[in-house]
Design a protein around this motif. Structure first.
Motif, short mmCIF file in Angstrom:
data_model
loop_
_atom_site.label_atom_id
_atom_site.label_comp_id
_atom_site.label_asym_id
_atom_site.label_seq_id
_atom_site.Cartn_x
_atom_site.Cartn_y
_atom_site.Cartn_z
N GLU A 7 37.56 10.25 -8.80
CA GLU A 7 37.07 9.25 -7.86
C GLU A 7 35.71 9.66 -7.31
O GLU A 7 34.85 8.83 -7.04
N HIS A 8 35.50 10.95 -7.15
CA HIS A 8 34.23 11.43 -6.60
C HIS A 8 33.06 11.05 -7.51
O HIS A 8 31.97 10.78 -7.04
N GLU A 11 32.45 7.33 -6.40
CA GLU A 11 32.11 7.02 -5.01
C GLU A 11 30.73 7.51 -4.62
O GLU A 11 30.14 7.01 -3.67
N ARG A 39 36.48 5.79 -1.67
CA ARG A 39 37.42 6.91 -1.86
C ARG A 39 38.85 6.40 -1.69
O ARG A 39 39.73 6.70 -2.51
#
Length: 106
Positions: A7-8, A11, A39
């Motif tokens: 996810e980082h 995002e 996030r």
């Protein structure tokens, strides 16, 4: 070619943040808020397949056709999945923003 989606990676990709918000601009404060909201949305509100395709498209820079070939599906499936993921993100973003100040398309 499936791999665990980070996810980082999404995002903090400003191109991704700006495109899913439908905003051509947006100040740094809005982008920071969007990153925090993403996030949560990526972790809780998208399917694994949606996250995987978003990562390939925005982070890996793959085209829809390349993703379709890698995942052995039709290009239209990739296109629909991207559209649905963006729509879902925009829908959830409305809970994080006063969209009269920062309009969300879609």
């Amino acid at each position: 070619m499936a791999y665990r989606v980070s996810e980082h990676a999404l995002e903090f990709n400003q191109y991704f943040v700006r495109e899913v918000l439908g905003a051509s601009g947006g100040n740094e404060q809005h982008l920071a808020l969007a990153q925090r909201a993403l996030r949560d949305i990526l972790a809780q509100d998208l399917t694994d397949r949606q996250k995987e395709i978003l990562l390939h498209y925005y982070y890996d820079g793959m085209t829809e056709q390349e993703i379709a070939q890698a995942l052995a599906v039709n290009k239209s499936t990739i296109s629909r999945t991207l559209d649905r993921a963006r729509q879902r993100i925009r829908k959830h973003m409305r809970f994080y923003f006063d969209y009269t100040d920062f309009p969300l398309d879609g």
